[in-house]
Scaffold this motif. Structure first.
Motif, PDB file in Angstrom:
ATOM      1  N   LEU A 187     -21.847 -69.493  97.840  1.00 49.12           N
ATOM      2  CA  LEU A 187     -21.062 -68.674  98.772  1.00 49.12           C
ATOM      3  C   LEU A 187     -21.605 -68.798 100.192  1.00 49.12           C
ATOM      4  O   LEU A 187     -20.840 -68.894 101.158  1.00 49.12           O
ATOM      5  CB  LEU A 187     -21.078 -67.213  98.324  1.00 49.12           C
ATOM      6  CG  LEU A 187     -20.324 -66.893  97.032  1.00 49.12           C
ATOM      7  CD1 LEU A 187     -20.487 -65.417  96.668  1.00 49.12           C
ATOM      8  CD2 LEU A 187     -18.847 -67.248  97.160  1.00 49.12           C
ATOM      9  N   ARG A 188     -22.926 -68.803 100.332  1.00 48.59           N
ATOM     10  CA  ARG A 188     -23.507 -68.947 101.672  1.00 48.59           C
ATOM     11  C   ARG A 188     -23.207 -70.328 102.251  1.00 48.59           C
ATOM     12  O   ARG A 188     -22.926 -70.464 103.447  1.00 48.59           O
ATOM     13  CB  ARG A 188     -25.016 -68.714 101.627  1.00 48.59           C
ATOM     14  CG  ARG A 188     -25.668 -68.846 103.007  1.00 48.59           C
ATOM     15  CD  ARG A 188     -27.062 -68.276 103.016  1.00 48.59           C
ATOM     16  NE  ARG A 188     -27.943 -68.938 102.061  1.00 48.59           N
ATOM     17  CZ  ARG A 188     -29.186 -68.536 101.795  1.00 48.59           C
ATOM     18  NH1 ARG A 188     -29.681 -67.462 102.393  1.00 48.59           N
ATOM     19  NH2 ARG A 188     -29.926 -69.177 100.921  1.00 48.59           N
ATOM     20  N   ASP A 189     -23.234 -71.362 101.413  1.00 50.52           N
ATOM     21  CA  ASP A 189     -22.939 -72.717 101.876  1.00 50.52           C
ATOM     22  C   ASP A 189     -21.494 -72.801 102.378  1.00 50.52           C
ATOM     23  O   ASP A 189     -21.224 -73.417 103.415  1.00 50.52           O
ATOM     24  CB  ASP A 189     -23.164 -73.708 100.730  1.00 50.52           C
ATOM     25  CG  ASP A 189     -22.887 -75.137 101.152  1.00 50.52           C
ATOM     26  OD1 ASP A 189     -23.645 -75.669 101.984  1.00 50.52           O
ATOM     27  OD2 ASP A 189     -21.900 -75.730 100.659  1.00 50.52           O
ATOM     28  N   ILE A 190     -20.561 -72.192 101.654  1.00 53.53           N
ATOM     29  CA  ILE A 190     -19.159 -72.167 102.080  1.00 53.53           C
ATOM     30  C   ILE A 190     -19.030 -71.453 103.411  1.00 53.53           C
ATOM     31  O   ILE A 190     -18.326 -71.911 104.330  1.00 53.53           O
ATOM     32  CB  ILE A 190     -18.293 -71.481 101.002  1.00 53.53           C
ATOM     33  CG1 ILE A 190     -18.229 -72.350  99.749  1.00 53.53           C
ATOM     34  CG2 ILE A 190     -16.886 -71.198 101.535  1.00 53.53           C
ATOM     35  CD1 ILE A 190     -17.688 -71.624  98.538  1.00 53.53           C
ATOM     36  N   ASN A 191     -19.709 -70.339 103.546  1.00 48.78           N
ATOM     37  CA  ASN A 191     -19.669 -69.561 104.787  1.00 48.78           C
ATOM     38  C   ASN A 191     -20.202 -70.373 105.966  1.00 48.78           C
ATOM     39  O   ASN A 191     -19.598 -70.408 107.043  1.00 48.78           O
ATOM     40  CB  ASN A 191     -20.480 -68.279 104.604  1.00 48.78           C
ATOM     41  CG  ASN A 191     -20.713 -67.535 105.904  1.00 48.78           C
ATOM     42  OD1 ASN A 191     -21.822 -67.532 106.426  1.00 48.78           O
ATOM     43  ND2 ASN A 191     -19.691 -66.922 106.448  1.00 48.78           N
TER      44      ASN A 191
END
Length: 280
Positions: A187-191
């Motif tokens: 999720l952090r990578d997508i963000n």
């Protein structure tokens, strides 16, 4: 800019969400924390329009999404992807098909019902699975995967929607610490890479502190804290979660998903058991 203006949701005489007002700039990763029943899930479901606000309004880039109907509403639910705690996959369909179903609002319903997918869609699905490290499961039935793998499939499906915002409702609540880390890293990578706004409900404080640049604390349906992780003091935590009958605040390590903290707890239990065995 995404805005909630005095959003309230009532179920009969019960107020689940009470006059919530928030402004969230594009690209933020926001963690919403609070006790069970604080209104976190209801708030996300109203943002995605799975539930309707009793009063107040929701806006995205100048459009009042709380007033959308028909195709406008379908477009919003495409642009505002939702990841659920229960994964919401179709167990009897293979992983690739589950991922491609994220394109439903981009393609013909008839083609979807017939299971006819283009080569480009299949390539996109494999790329999404590869990004999450589970491309080898593409032809497996979704129901045969572990919980952590299923949650990653759900994220891949959300990515197929090409969303502008990603909502995650307790995405790691049923996962072990290692899979919880994998999902939160994704999720952090997508963000960070796509600049997609991520709003996630979390039940563990250390996860919110580690992954979110902004934390919103809810209690009794109201926002009682809104700030940076560094501003989440012991007093703020007590306001969000309350205290026990002796007035003591919660022990954050007891709800931790940190691998180090989990190991520490296990070691402590082992020491107690060993001591008990010696006494016997």
């Amino acid at each position: 800019m995404f805005e909630l203006k005095n959003v309230t949701r009532q179920f009969g005489k019960k107020t689940a969400v009470d006059s919530v007002t928030l402004d969230i700039p594009q690209g933020q990763m926001v963690g919403i924390i609070g006790r069970s029943g604080a209104g976190k899930s209801t708030l996300l479901r109203m943002i995605n329009r799975l539930q309707e606000p009793t009063s107040g309004s929701i806006h995205f880039n100048g459009t009042e999404v709380s007033g959308l109907r028909g195709q406008g509403l379908r477009n919003w639910q495409r642009d505002c992807a939702m990841i659920f705690q229960q994964f919401n996959l179709v167990p009897r369909l293979d992983v690739m098909t589950n991922v491609i179903l994220g394109r439903l609002n981009h393609r013909s319903t008839a083609l979807s019902l017939l299971g006819i997918f283009t080569r480009e869609e299949r390539v996109q699905a494999i790329a999404a699975l590869e990004r999450l490290g589970i491309e080898q499961t593409a032809l497996q039935m979704a129901g045969t995967l572990s919980g952590g793998q299923q949650q990653r499939v759900a994220i891949a499906r959300a990515l197929m929607q090409a969303p502008k915002m990603l909502l995650a409702d307790e995405p790691i609540a049923s996962l072990d610490p290692l899979n919880a880390k994998i999902v939160m890293d994704a999720l952090r990578d997508i963000n960070e890479r796509e600049g997609i706004t991520v709003i996630t409900n979390l039940h563990t404080l250390d996860t919110a502190r580690s992954y979110c640049e902004r934390i919103v604390g809810m209690a009794g349906g109201r926002v009682v804290f809104d700030g940076k992780p560094s501003e989440l003091t012991a007093d703020a935590v007590n306001e969000i979660y309350g205290t026990d009958k002796n007035g003591a605040g919660i022990d954050e390590t007891m709800t931790s998903t940190s691998l180090d903290n989990i190991k520490g707890k296990q070691d402590a239990v082992s020491r107690v058991m060993a001591a008990s065995a010696v006494m016997r």
